[in-house]
Scaffold this active site. Structure first.
Site, PDB file in Angstrom:
ATOM      1  CE  LYS A   1      23.399  66.670  12.286  1.00 46.13           C
ATOM      2  NZ  LYS A   1      23.422  66.777  10.847  1.00 46.13           N
TER       3      LYS A   1
HETATM    4  C1  LIG Z   1      22.955  66.270   9.558  1.00 43.66           C
HETATM    5  C2  LIG Z   1      23.748  65.462   8.616  1.00 43.66           C
HETATM    6  C3  LIG Z   1      23.786  65.732   7.243  1.00 43.66           C
HETATM    7  C4  LIG Z   1      22.913  66.739   6.563  1.00 43.66           C
HETATM    8  O1  LIG Z   1      22.937  67.991   7.105  1.00 43.66           O
HETATM    9  P1  LIG Z   1      21.657  68.967   6.968  1.00 43.66           P
HETATM   10  O2  LIG Z   1      22.208  70.267   7.409  1.00 43.66           O
HETATM   11  O3  LIG Z   1      20.603  68.435   7.874  1.00 43.66           O
HETATM   12  O4  LIG Z   1      21.249  68.970   5.549  1.00 43.66           O
HETATM   13  C5  LIG Z   1      24.634  64.973   6.446  1.00 43.66           C
HETATM   14  N1  LIG Z   1      25.388  63.992   6.962  1.00 43.66           N
HETATM   15  C6  LIG Z   1      25.367  63.691   8.273  1.00 43.66           C
HETATM   16  C7  LIG Z   1      26.237  62.592   8.791  1.00 43.66           C
HETATM   17  C8  LIG Z   1      24.531  64.400   9.135  1.00 43.66           C
HETATM   18  O5  LIG Z   1      24.485  64.077  10.435  1.00 43.66           O
END
Ligand SMILES: *Cc1c(COP(=O)(O)O)cnc(C)c1O
Length: 402
Positions: free
Chosen positions: A194
């Site tokens: 991210k």
């Molecule tokens: C990465 C992601 C999540 C979950 O986040 P984590 O920190 O990996 O648990 C939820 N929704 C979307 C759209 C994501 O890209």
């Protein structure tokens, strides 16, 4: 080119490392000053009043669903083109996930299809909507809010892909993802792919004080240390059988578990890493926009491109998606050149778990058609210009050259 190119990659600087090392040498490894500092900085970055730091984005979604009282029988609408956690949070609380199809132009939940779904059932059938700012493109939450209000629904904005992203409202104002003006709650993730990497990590943003306080409790076992919230008597808290008491205050050790909460906390050193990364978020976003522009300019007149993310105001470009006819061929060809593109996403309703609950192929035609063609190209701030040219060249070579 010998080194491999992933679709996304974190960027850890010496300053990031230094910041984390300092926290490791401090008195706090968890729930220290870095948590509050990260929360304050993050809420000011997205323009919300409150922020709650959490262990990851998935638990952030779980707490949102809990705070909004999702329970057995609750029906919640979301898009199939998302990471499974966006839908799973409803299931954690025993609710039912109702998928609604995407708009093939935006790749986002199609509000007209949601409207039709709501119209076709008696009012009160649905409890909430979870729009996802997929790939970094912001949903028009002003429109979703209006629709949600008409049916008494809450909104959880899954903004994992879109820190720094925004949509332009009907007054021409930029409305940042997670600013709390339209969605009741918004969530972010700090997973390494991210925009902001903390190893693992998540955040909920909101402008609702009552929800904020509920989230703080749920994050840490449902326990409160706030004297004004205590439910038991001072006598019980002191633990004496002698009445009346001289004491008029709760003892300092006293705390109450008032709800069934969890340990969903973030550590202090992860918060420090997140805070350090947040300082570079704007620069990273600018770089993502440059990369997107180069992809767009290279592809926009090519007939082998059936669709792409495009140049959209407020897009945060977590991903740059193109659609091609021979997606499998292109994916394998790029892999053979050490370019590790990725597919976002296998439609959630086609996961065996959701098929067991009744979803099936054919339910979401736009999402399913999108899935046959989509491929996410490498997109991260440290992607070198030469690497991007190499990627573009390979995509042209696969389609028969320039
Ligand atoms: C990465 C992601 C999540 C979950 O986040 P984590 O920190 O990996 O648990 C939820 N929704 C979307 C759209 C994501 O890209």
């Amino acid at each position: 080119m010998s080194t491999s190119i992933p679709y996304g990659r974190q960027n850890i600087t010496d300053e990031d490392i230094q910041t984390v090392v300092e926290v490791l040498k401090s008195d706090y490894l968890t729930q220290g000053p870095q948590i509050a500092a990260f929360e304050t900085a993050f809420s000011s970055y997205v323009g919300s009043e409150y922020a709650v730091a959490l262990a990851n984005g998935t638990v952030a979604l779980h707490l949102c669903a809990l705070a909004l009282d999702v329970n057995e029988g609750a029906k919640v609408i979301t898009t199939p083109i998302t990471f499974a956690a966006s839908a799973n949070c409803v299931r954690y609380c025993g609710g039912e996930v109702v998928f609604s199809d995407i708009n093939p132009e935006t790749y986002l939940l199609d509000i007209e299809k949601v409207r039709a779904l709501l119209k076709s059932s008696p009012k009160g059938t649905y409890q909430g909507i979870i729009p996802v700012d997929f790939a970094g493109r912001a949903n028009d939450l002003e429109a979703f809010r209006e629709l949600a209000d008409e049916y008494g629904l809450w909104i959880i904005e899954d903004a994992c892909h879109a820190p720094g992203g925004y949509f332009v409202d009907s007054m021409g104002n930029q409305q940042k993802c997670g600013n709390g003006k339209f969605a009741d709650l918004a969530i972010f993730s700090f997973h390494p792919v991210k925009h902001i990497a903390a190893g693992e990590g998540g955040m909920i943003t909101t402008n609702d004080k009552a929800l904020y306080e509920k989230l703080l409790m749920l994050r840490s076992h449902g326990i409160t240390k706030d004297t004004s919230q205590f439910q038991n008597s001072i006598e019980l808290a002191v633990g004496t059988t002698h009445y009346p008491l001289p004491e008029t205050e709760y003892p300092l050790w006293y705390m109450e578990m008032q709800d069934l909460g969890y340990n969903y906390r973030l550590t202090d050193f992860q918060a420090a890493l997140g805070l350090s990364q947040l300082k570079r978020a704007d620069a990273g976003l600018e770089r993502r926009k440059e990369i997107a522009k180069i992809y767009f300019d290279a592809f926009h007149e090519q007939t082998f491109i059936k669709g792409q993310s495009g140049i959209i105001e407020g897009h945060a470009y977590h991903l740059y998606v193109i659609e091609v006819e021979d997606r499998l061929g292109l994916y394998n060809f790029l892999r053979s050149k050490n370019i590790f593109a990725q597919i976002h996403y296998i439609p959630c309703h086609l996961m065996p778990y959701y098929q067991q609950l009744g979803a099936k192929l054919g339910d979401m035609p736009a999402s399913e058609a999108y899935y046959t063609r989509c491929i996410s190209l490498p997109m991260y701030p440290t992607l070198a210009e030469t690497e991007q040219s190499f990627i573009i060249d390979q995509i042209f070579d696969f389609h028969g050259g320039r």
